[in-house]
Design an enzyme around this catalytic site. Structure first.
Site, PDB file in Angstrom:
ATOM      1  N   GLU A   1       2.399   6.040   1.312  1.00 11.62           N
ATOM      2  CA  GLU A   1       2.491   6.825   0.037  1.00 11.62           C
ATOM      3  C   GLU A   1       1.445   6.765  -0.796  1.00 11.62           C
ATOM      4  O   GLU A   1       1.285   7.832  -1.623  1.00 11.62           O
ATOM      5  CB  GLU A   1       3.774   6.180  -0.890  1.00 11.62           C
ATOM      6  CG  GLU A   1       5.246   6.428  -0.029  1.00 11.62           C
ATOM      7  CD  GLU A   1       5.358   4.940   0.934  1.00 11.62           C
ATOM      8  OE1 GLU A   1       4.588   4.021   1.023  1.00 11.62           O
ATOM      9  OE2 GLU A   1       6.163   5.096   1.834  1.00 11.62           O
TER      10      GLU A   1
ATOM     11  N   ASP B   1       2.669  -7.168   6.966  1.00  8.19           N
ATOM     12  CA  ASP B   1       2.592  -7.175   8.621  1.00  8.19           C
ATOM     13  C   ASP B   1       1.150  -6.840   9.111  1.00  8.19           C
ATOM     14  O   ASP B   1       0.458  -6.574   8.267  1.00  8.19           O
ATOM     15  CB  ASP B   1       3.550  -6.191   9.230  1.00  8.19           C
ATOM     16  CG  ASP B   1       3.101  -4.855   8.599  1.00  8.19           C
ATOM     17  OD1 ASP B   1       3.577  -4.492   7.766  1.00  8.19           O
ATOM     18  OD2 ASP B   1       2.417  -4.103   9.055  1.00  8.19           O
TER      19      ASP B   1
ATOM     20  N   GLY C   1       0.537  -2.912   5.610  1.00  8.15           N
ATOM     21  CA  GLY C   1      -0.121  -3.636   6.671  1.00  8.15           C
ATOM     22  C   GLY C   1      -1.385  -3.755   6.670  1.00  8.15           C
ATOM     23  O   GLY C   1      -2.104  -3.150   5.857  1.00  8.15           O
TER      24      GLY C   1
ATOM     25  N   GLU D   1      11.243  -2.857  -2.683  1.00  6.41           N
ATOM     26  CA  GLU D   1      10.196  -3.132  -3.432  1.00  6.41           C
ATOM     27  C   GLU D   1      10.490  -2.990  -4.892  1.00  6.41           C
ATOM     28  O   GLU D   1       9.322  -3.123  -5.609  1.00  6.41           O
ATOM     29  CB  GLU D   1       9.238  -2.050  -2.886  1.00  6.41           C
ATOM     30  CG  GLU D   1       8.779  -2.069  -1.578  1.00  6.41           C
ATOM     31  CD  GLU D   1       8.083  -0.923  -0.844  1.00  6.41           C
ATOM     32  OE1 GLU D   1       7.078  -1.176  -0.195  1.00  6.41           O
ATOM     33  OE2 GLU D   1       8.520   0.061  -1.296  1.00  6.41           O
TER      34      GLU D   1
HETATM   35  N1  ADE Z   1       4.101  -0.460   5.271  1.00 10.02           N
HETATM   36  C1  ADE Z   1       4.030  -1.846   5.543  1.00 10.02           C
HETATM   37  N2  ADE Z   1       3.241  -2.209   6.601  1.00 10.02           N
HETATM   38  C2  ADE Z   1       3.066  -0.840   7.141  1.00 10.02           C
HETATM   39  C3  ADE Z   1       2.402  -0.438   8.119  1.00 10.02           C
HETATM   40  N3  ADE Z   1       2.026  -1.228   9.259  1.00 10.02           N
HETATM   41  N4  ADE Z   1       2.207   0.838   8.409  1.00 10.02           N
HETATM   42  C4  ADE Z   1       2.700   1.636   7.406  1.00 10.02           C
HETATM   43  N5  ADE Z   1       3.181   1.416   6.342  1.00 10.02           N
HETATM   44  C5  ADE Z   1       3.430  -0.089   6.160  1.00 10.02           C
END
Ligand code: ADE
Length: 227
Positions: A173, A196, A77, A11
């Site tokens: 975070e 995701d 996400g 990142e």
């Molecule tokens: N960072 C990227 N995708 C995530 C997810 N599904 N849960 C927690 N942190 C993430």
């Protein structure tokens, strides 16, 4: 000086490749790289994954560099149909979805001591970051971003976070950085590109899209620095 914190190298590496006149210092095991990005003074750090590393990094950054604000960047996400992979989530506020003293009668997510569930992000920063995303033609939404010490990958957990916090994206975070900034009265904002679906529906989402999503956040930050 603007502080920029990401959790993972993927990142941050590309953002750092655009920095000039860099100086590096390692403090508390975290490598802080200071320099100029698109003509603006910045200090960057890769904090590591999870809320404890994130808090440690934000507090150290504030004490050593006195940034005027901190932006937490990276991937997340999605918790809403409005944000698909590659879209941008900008925080209006942050919450900790795994903070839970409800057995004592508190609302889920209440941060004891501060006595709030949501910690507001800086309105000016949120507005500017989301305006940049729009100018770039990237699909973006502003709302609550939820953090917790878990990678969310089930429909049940996703539904829980949406139901309790009406959050639009989840990561690990942002709210810890937000809490440290809140206590130190440093303006902050979380900016995340969606990598995701957060429901475990397609296990290939994350590794496949994390690089592309991270690059999306980097492009946006570079544009933001030019404004
Ligand atoms: N960072 C990227 N995708 C995530 C997810 N599904 N849960 C927690 N942190 C993430």
């Amino acid at each position: 000086m603007i502080g920029i914190i990401a959790a993972m190298d993927v990142e941050m590496n590309s953002l750092r490749s655009y920095m000039e006149n860099t100086e590096t210092e390692v403090i508390s095991g975290i490598r802080f790289v200071r320099g100029s990005l698109e003509g603006k003074d910045v200090v960057t750090a890769v904090c590591g994954i999870g809320k404890v590393f994130a808090a440690l990094c934000a507090q150290t950054m504030i004490l050593h560099y006195q940034p005027q604000c901190i932006i937490n960047t990276g991937v997340a996400g999605t918790l809403t149909d409005a944000l698909t992979i590659g879209s941008i989530a900008v925080s209006s506020a942050v919450v900790q979805h795994d903070m839970d003293t409800s057995a004592l009668g508190d609302p889920v997510g209440l941060i004891s001591g501060i006595n709030k569930v949501e910690l507001p992000a800086d309105r000016l920063l949120s507005g500017q970051l989301s305006a940049c995303a729009k100018v770039m033609g990237v699909k973006t939404a502003t709302g609550v971003i939820a953090s917790g010490d878990q990678f969310v990958a089930s429909q049940e957990r996703k539904a829980f976070i949406v139901e309790h916090f009406k959050a639009i994206a989840c990561e690990m975070e942002g709210a810890a950085i937000g809490q440290v900034c809140h206590v130190n009265k440093v303006p902050f904002c979380v900016l995340r590109a969606i990598s995701d679906s957060a429901d475990g529906s397609s296990h290939m989402d994350y590794p496949t899209f994390v690089k592309m999503a991270a690059e999306q956040s980097v492009n946006l930050l570079r544009r933001f620095m030019r404004c």
